[in-house]
Scaffold this active site. Structure first.
Site, PDB file in Angstrom:
ATOM      1  NE  ARG A 273      -3.648  -0.058   2.567  1.00 17.56           N
ATOM      2  CZ  ARG A 273      -4.805   0.193   1.940  1.00 17.56           C
ATOM      3  NH1 ARG A 273      -5.287  -0.684   1.091  1.00 17.56           N
ATOM      4  NH2 ARG A 273      -5.485   1.308   2.200  1.00 17.56           N
ATOM      5  CG  HIS A 449      -2.034 -26.225  33.060  1.00 19.75           C
ATOM      6  ND1 HIS A 449      -1.286 -26.561  31.956  1.00 19.75           N
ATOM      7  CD2 HIS A 449      -2.710 -27.352  33.420  1.00 19.75           C
ATOM      8  CE1 HIS A 449      -1.486 -27.830  31.665  1.00 19.75           C
ATOM      9  NE2 HIS A 449      -2.354 -28.344  32.528  1.00 19.75           N
TER      10      HIS A 449
HETATM   11  P1  FAD Z   1      -6.876   4.908   6.971  1.00 17.41           P
HETATM   12  O1  FAD Z   1      -7.532   3.875   7.777  1.00 17.41           O
HETATM   13  O2  FAD Z   1      -6.483   4.581   5.582  1.00 17.41           O
HETATM   14  O3  FAD Z   1      -7.863   6.148   6.975  1.00 17.41           O
HETATM   15  C1  FAD Z   1      -7.596   7.307   6.264  1.00 17.41           C
HETATM   16  C2  FAD Z   1      -8.909   7.961   5.940  1.00 17.41           C
HETATM   17  O4  FAD Z   1      -8.628   9.247   5.417  1.00 17.41           O
HETATM   18  C3  FAD Z   1      -9.720   7.250   4.862  1.00 17.41           C
HETATM   19  O5  FAD Z   1     -11.017   6.961   5.336  1.00 17.41           O
HETATM   20  C4  FAD Z   1      -9.780   8.231   3.695  1.00 17.41           C
HETATM   21  O6  FAD Z   1     -11.039   8.246   3.050  1.00 17.41           O
HETATM   22  C5  FAD Z   1      -9.567   9.558   4.412  1.00 17.41           C
HETATM   23  N1  FAD Z   1      -8.962  10.589   3.552  1.00 17.41           N
HETATM   24  C6  FAD Z   1      -7.903  10.481   2.724  1.00 17.41           C
HETATM   25  N2  FAD Z   1      -7.634  11.681   2.154  1.00 17.41           N
HETATM   26  C7  FAD Z   1      -8.526  12.547   2.668  1.00 17.41           C
HETATM   27  C8  FAD Z   1      -8.744  13.937   2.481  1.00 17.41           C
HETATM   28  N3  FAD Z   1      -7.967  14.672   1.678  1.00 17.41           N
HETATM   29  N4  FAD Z   1      -9.771  14.499   3.146  1.00 17.41           N
HETATM   30  C9  FAD Z   1     -10.587  13.766   3.974  1.00 17.41           C
HETATM   31  N5  FAD Z   1     -10.412  12.462   4.188  1.00 17.41           N
HETATM   32  C10 FAD Z   1      -9.396  11.867   3.541  1.00 17.41           C
HETATM   33  N6  FAD Z   1      -4.085  -3.365  10.160  1.00 17.41           N
HETATM   34  C11 FAD Z   1      -4.074  -3.998  11.353  1.00 17.41           C
HETATM   35  O7  FAD Z   1      -3.464  -3.497  12.306  1.00 17.41           O
HETATM   36  N7  FAD Z   1      -4.735  -5.179  11.541  1.00 17.41           N
HETATM   37  C12 FAD Z   1      -5.404  -5.773  10.533  1.00 17.41           C
HETATM   38  O8  FAD Z   1      -5.987  -6.839  10.739  1.00 17.41           O
HETATM   39  C13 FAD Z   1      -5.425  -5.147   9.266  1.00 17.41           C
HETATM   40  N8  FAD Z   1      -6.087  -5.704   8.239  1.00 17.41           N
HETATM   41  C14 FAD Z   1      -6.126  -5.059   7.041  1.00 17.41           C
HETATM   42  C15 FAD Z   1      -6.798  -5.668   5.994  1.00 17.41           C
HETATM   43  C16 FAD Z   1      -6.859  -5.057   4.762  1.00 17.41           C
HETATM   44  C17 FAD Z   1      -7.599  -5.734   3.630  1.00 17.41           C
HETATM   45  C18 FAD Z   1      -6.250  -3.785   4.580  1.00 17.41           C
HETATM   46  C19 FAD Z   1      -6.338  -3.088   3.258  1.00 17.41           C
HETATM   47  C20 FAD Z   1      -5.573  -3.174   5.614  1.00 17.41           C
HETATM   48  C21 FAD Z   1      -5.493  -3.811   6.848  1.00 17.41           C
HETATM   49  N9  FAD Z   1      -4.792  -3.260   7.925  1.00 17.41           N
HETATM   50  C22 FAD Z   1      -4.747  -3.913   9.119  1.00 17.41           C
HETATM   51  C23 FAD Z   1      -4.101  -1.966   7.804  1.00 17.41           C
HETATM   52  C24 FAD Z   1      -4.956  -0.848   8.425  1.00 17.41           C
HETATM   53  O9  FAD Z   1      -6.202  -0.819   7.787  1.00 17.41           O
HETATM   54  C25 FAD Z   1      -4.249   0.489   8.302  1.00 17.41           C
HETATM   55  O10 FAD Z   1      -2.953   0.401   8.842  1.00 17.41           O
HETATM   56  C26 FAD Z   1      -5.019   1.568   9.037  1.00 17.41           C
HETATM   57  O11 FAD Z   1      -6.325   1.678   8.554  1.00 17.41           O
HETATM   58  C27 FAD Z   1      -4.306   2.911   8.906  1.00 17.41           C
HETATM   59  O12 FAD Z   1      -5.039   3.889   9.572  1.00 17.41           O
HETATM   60  P2  FAD Z   1      -4.976   5.423   9.140  1.00 17.41           P
HETATM   61  O13 FAD Z   1      -5.876   6.137  10.081  1.00 17.41           O
HETATM   62  O14 FAD Z   1      -3.572   5.862   9.031  1.00 17.41           O
HETATM   63  O15 FAD Z   1      -5.554   5.476   7.659  1.00 17.41           O
HETATM   64  P1  NAD Z   2       2.901  -6.489   1.980  1.00 16.80           P
HETATM   65  O1  NAD Z   2       3.965  -5.479   1.888  1.00 16.80           O
HETATM   66  O2  NAD Z   2       2.627  -7.158   3.278  1.00 16.80           O
HETATM   67  O3  NAD Z   2       3.183  -7.666   0.921  1.00 16.80           O
HETATM   68  C1  NAD Z   2       3.338  -7.417  -0.432  1.00 16.80           C
HETATM   69  C2  NAD Z   2       4.139  -8.558  -1.039  1.00 16.80           C
HETATM   70  O4  NAD Z   2       4.093  -8.448  -2.452  1.00 16.80           O
HETATM   71  C3  NAD Z   2       5.606  -8.553  -0.637  1.00 16.80           C
HETATM   72  O5  NAD Z   2       5.942  -9.802  -0.117  1.00 16.80           O
HETATM   73  C4  NAD Z   2       6.329  -8.250  -1.947  1.00 16.80           C
HETATM   74  O6  NAD Z   2       7.594  -8.869  -2.035  1.00 16.80           O
HETATM   75  C5  NAD Z   2       5.364  -8.813  -2.974  1.00 16.80           C
HETATM   76  N1  NAD Z   2       5.454  -8.250  -4.323  1.00 16.80           N
HETATM   77  C6  NAD Z   2       5.630  -6.954  -4.681  1.00 16.80           C
HETATM   78  N2  NAD Z   2       5.609  -6.830  -6.034  1.00 16.80           N
HETATM   79  C7  NAD Z   2       5.407  -8.083  -6.539  1.00 16.80           C
HETATM   80  C8  NAD Z   2       5.280  -8.607  -7.864  1.00 16.80           C
HETATM   81  N3  NAD Z   2       5.319  -7.821  -8.937  1.00 16.80           N
HETATM   82  N4  NAD Z   2       5.090  -9.929  -8.016  1.00 16.80           N
HETATM   83  C9  NAD Z   2       5.035 -10.737  -6.927  1.00 16.80           C
HETATM   84  N5  NAD Z   2       5.137 -10.288  -5.656  1.00 16.80           N
HETATM   85  C10 NAD Z   2       5.322  -8.980  -5.465  1.00 16.80           C
HETATM   86  O7  NAD Z   2       1.608  -5.771   1.410  1.00 16.80           O
HETATM   87  P2  NAD Z   2       0.072  -6.167   1.475  1.00 16.80           P
HETATM   88  O8  NAD Z   2      -0.105  -7.597   1.783  1.00 16.80           O
HETATM   89  O9  NAD Z   2      -0.528  -5.603   0.238  1.00 16.80           O
HETATM   90  O10 NAD Z   2      -0.435  -5.342   2.725  1.00 16.80           O
HETATM   91  C11 NAD Z   2      -0.322  -3.914   2.742  1.00 16.80           C
HETATM   92  C12 NAD Z   2      -0.258  -3.390   4.132  1.00 16.80           C
HETATM   93  O11 NAD Z   2      -1.475  -3.588   4.818  1.00 16.80           O
HETATM   94  C13 NAD Z   2       0.834  -4.068   4.925  1.00 16.80           C
HETATM   95  O12 NAD Z   2       1.778  -3.091   5.271  1.00 16.80           O
HETATM   96  C14 NAD Z   2       0.190  -4.588   6.149  1.00 16.80           C
HETATM   97  O13 NAD Z   2       0.859  -4.186   7.307  1.00 16.80           O
HETATM   98  C15 NAD Z   2      -1.220  -4.002   6.148  1.00 16.80           C
HETATM   99  N6  NAD Z   2      -2.122  -5.106   6.521  1.00 16.80           N
HETATM  100  C16 NAD Z   2      -2.039  -5.614   7.777  1.00 16.80           C
HETATM  101  C17 NAD Z   2      -2.817  -6.684   8.137  1.00 16.80           C
HETATM  102  C18 NAD Z   2      -2.702  -7.244   9.514  1.00 16.80           C
HETATM  103  O14 NAD Z   2      -2.173  -6.559  10.373  1.00 16.80           O
HETATM  104  N7  NAD Z   2      -3.196  -8.441   9.779  1.00 16.80           N
HETATM  105  C19 NAD Z   2      -3.686  -7.257   7.220  1.00 16.80           C
HETATM  106  C20 NAD Z   2      -3.733  -6.735   5.953  1.00 16.80           C
HETATM  107  C21 NAD Z   2      -2.945  -5.642   5.613  1.00 16.80           C
END
Ligand code: FAD
Ligand code: NAD
Length: 470
Positions: A273, A449
């Site tokens: 991301r 435990h």
């Molecule tokens: P965000 O949650 O991205 O929120 C930013 C917000 O800002 C958005 O709602 C956006 O609409 C708004 N915004 C952007 N620009 C503007 C603007 N100019 N004006 C007004 N609003 C705006 N992390 C975990 O710790 N555990 C997990 O299990 C986990 N699972 C994930 C699963 C998926 C599929 C994904 C995609 C991510 C996951 N993550 C997880 C990562 C987590 O979602 C992010 O790290 C977290 O949401 C970051 O929080 P944030 O507040 O920085 O930004």
């Molecule tokens: P990631 O960085 O975890 O993994 C991306 C993977 O894609 C890497 O292993 C990279 O080597 C590989 N990659 C990159 N280019 C490639 C290519 N052209 N072909 C094949 N492989 C390639 O990223 P993500 O899984 O997209 O997650 C994004 C972020 O969202 C992470 O930073 C993660 O911390 C956050 N997230 C967290 C959780 C959680 O906390 N459980 C869950 C979902 C997402």
């Protein structure tokens, strides 16, 4: 009349932004939060942590019922998938939690400015057609999916999707290819594999899960393969073409060589991301991003522009909701003149697959590197889940706990685990590390435990070479 409309204006209502707004309001500051999305909660609540966990939880139940694991315990069932209902409970979870944030905003008298914000100057933003001023502005705009060059994501069509599209697939694909063996690829790949898809993960590096401990990465790959995921490591995707409802991927060895093709009904692009700063008007306030597109801050989360702060996915560090939340609290406290600190050395991370994979602190490789390559500077204790009575009783034999400590001081440097409830187990490791614990401190703490957490105690005992149950 007040000089500014608000003391604090937060841009973005994800876990970073909404938490910052709530804490600022709790501290008596007049607070607003701009959010362009229709609901509060950001990526995490709307399309990230919460909906993915809703699908992971439900699909885990389905698999346990389908793969004979329940029959082993004397419960015979033949599950039938009702995907619409599964999606429905996911949507309900999101609705309930995003609505909860709206309630908290009202309770704390935070104004929700409903549109995307653009800077006009360091104390002024335009939100829709209205202009608002604030003494302090916190950028918490989060991150979005990194696109793969020349690959078009179309979540509506459902053939080449990102994580948002992969949460919403209307049917189980027969063949799914996941590009990127990171957290998203493995979590969402697991969901659809459990529900019946043949899943292939293509990963550029020679192991899954970059950033995690080496032994954990290897063990995870073994477990995912055993579960039926095909892993193509050291392989890069160089192109994806779509014809109707079918995709064809072109793959190449990462080190170069002959290409091959792979067909799929669904391709998930999950290669990372990137921070959201486009269209924010950073140029108007003279704020530049670093080479990775992130906004740099100091230890207090202040940017180099006076009155402008930044937190969460948009700044350097792991992109995790709990990291964003803690930074949200800290930035609000710093704005209020208190001392808000986040210890970035102790941020746990969890992959919510089965089993879960979790870690906090340094990996063994990083600990050795930090000691200048001196392997003897680091002591390691490991304990297999197979020898943990609770895991064994629950038929959860896979995984281990690994405690990494400083050889001289015994201070815990990192803890890694693969276990059915590793995400819950890692909390005690994070707390111990936050308190500067030694492995001996964990080893001599009484653990209930039978619990999976006893494996953390035993791994800590193993640092001194004296675990009881292996
Ligand atoms: P965000 O949650 O991205 O929120 C930013 C917000 O800002 C958005 O709602 C956006 O609409 C708004 N915004 C952007 N620009 C503007 C603007 N100019 N004006 C007004 N609003 C705006 N992390 C975990 O710790 N555990 C997990 O299990 C986990 N699972 C994930 C699963 C998926 C599929 C994904 C995609 C991510 C996951 N993550 C997880 C990562 C987590 O979602 C992010 O790290 C977290 O949401 C970051 O929080 P944030 O507040 O920085 O930004
Ligand atoms: P990631 O960085 O975890 O993994 C991306 C993977 O894609 C890497 O292993 C990279 O080597 C590989 N990659 C990159 N280019 C490639 C290519 N052209 N072909 C094949 N492989 C390639 O990223 P993500 O899984 O997209 O997650 C994004 C972020 O969202 C992470 O930073 C993660 O911390 C956050 N997230 C967290 C959780 C959680 O906390 N459980 C869950 C979902 C997402």
């Amino acid at each position: 009349m007040a000089e500014y409309d608000y003391d604090v204006l937060v841009i973005g209502a994800g876990p970073g932004g909404y938490v910052a707004a709530i804490r600022a309001a709790q501290l008596g500051l007049k607070t607003a939060c701009a959010e362009g999305r229709e609901t509060l909660g950001g990526t995490c609540l709307n399309v990230g942590c919460i909906p993915s966990k809703a699908m992971l939880h439900a699909s885990e139940y389905f698999e346990v019922a389908a793969n004979g694991a329940m029959a082993k315990m004397g419960i015979k069932v033949t599950p039938e998938l009702d995907l619409d209902t599964m999606h429905g409970q996911r949507r309900d979870a999101v609705k309930g939690l995003t609505g909860g944030i709206e309630f908290l905003f009202k309770k704390n008298k935070i104004d929700w400015l409903k549109d995307y914000a653009v800077f006009e100057d360091a104390h002024t933003v335009k939100v829709g057609d209205k202009t608002h001023t604030a003494k302090n502005i916190v950028i918490a705009t989060g991150s979005s999916v990194t696109p793969l060059p020349n690959v078009e994501i179309d979540n509506k069509k459902g053939v080449v999707v990102d994580s948002t599209g992969a949460l919403e697939l209307p049917a189980v694909p027969k063949k799914m290819v996941v590009i990127g063996g990171g957290v998203i690829g493995l979590e969402l790949g697991s969901v659809w594999r459990r529900l019946g898809a043949e899943v292939t993960v293509v990963e550029f590096l020679d192991q899954l899960l970059p950033g995690m401990d080496g032994e954990v990465r290897k063990e995870a790959a073994k477990i995912f393969k055993k579960q039926g995921m095909e892993l193509k490591l050291s392989t890069k995707v160089t192109g994806v073409s779509v014809k109707g409802k079918k995709a064809t991927l072109t793959l190449e060895p990462a080190a170069g060589g002959d290409s091959e093709t792979l067909s799929a009904d669904c391709v998930l692009v999950s290669i990372g991301r990137r921070p959201n700063t486009e269209g924010l008007g950073l140029d108007k306030i003279g704020l530049e991003t670093n080479q990775r597109g992130q906004i740099e801050t100091d230890h207090d989360f202040a940017t180099k522009v006076d009155g402008v702060w930044a937190i969460g996915d948009v700044i350097p560090g792991p992109m995790l909701a709990h990291k964003a939340e803690d930074e949200g609290i800290a930035v609000a406290e710093n704005i209020a003149g208190l001392t808000g600190i986040v210890n970035h050395d102790v941020i746990p991370s969890v992959v919510y697959t089965y089993p879960e994979i979790a870690g906090v602190g340094l990996t063994q490789e990083a600990a050795i590197e930090k000691a200048g390559g001196d392997k003897s500077a680091v002591k390691v204790g490991k304990f297999p889940m197979l020898a943990n009575s609770r895991a064994k009783t629950n038929h959860e034999p896979d995984g281990f706990v690994k405690v990494i400590a400083d050889a001289e001081t015994d201070r815990v440097l990192g803890v890694w685990c693969i276990a059915s409830v590793a995400g819950t187990m890692i909390a005690q490791a994070a707390q111990a590390m936050e308190f500067g614990a030694t492995s001996e401190d964990i080893a001599y703490t009484c653990h209930a435990h039978p619990t999976h957490s006893e494996a953390v105690k035993e791994a800590a005992m193993a640092v001194q070479g004296k675990p009881i149950h292996t």
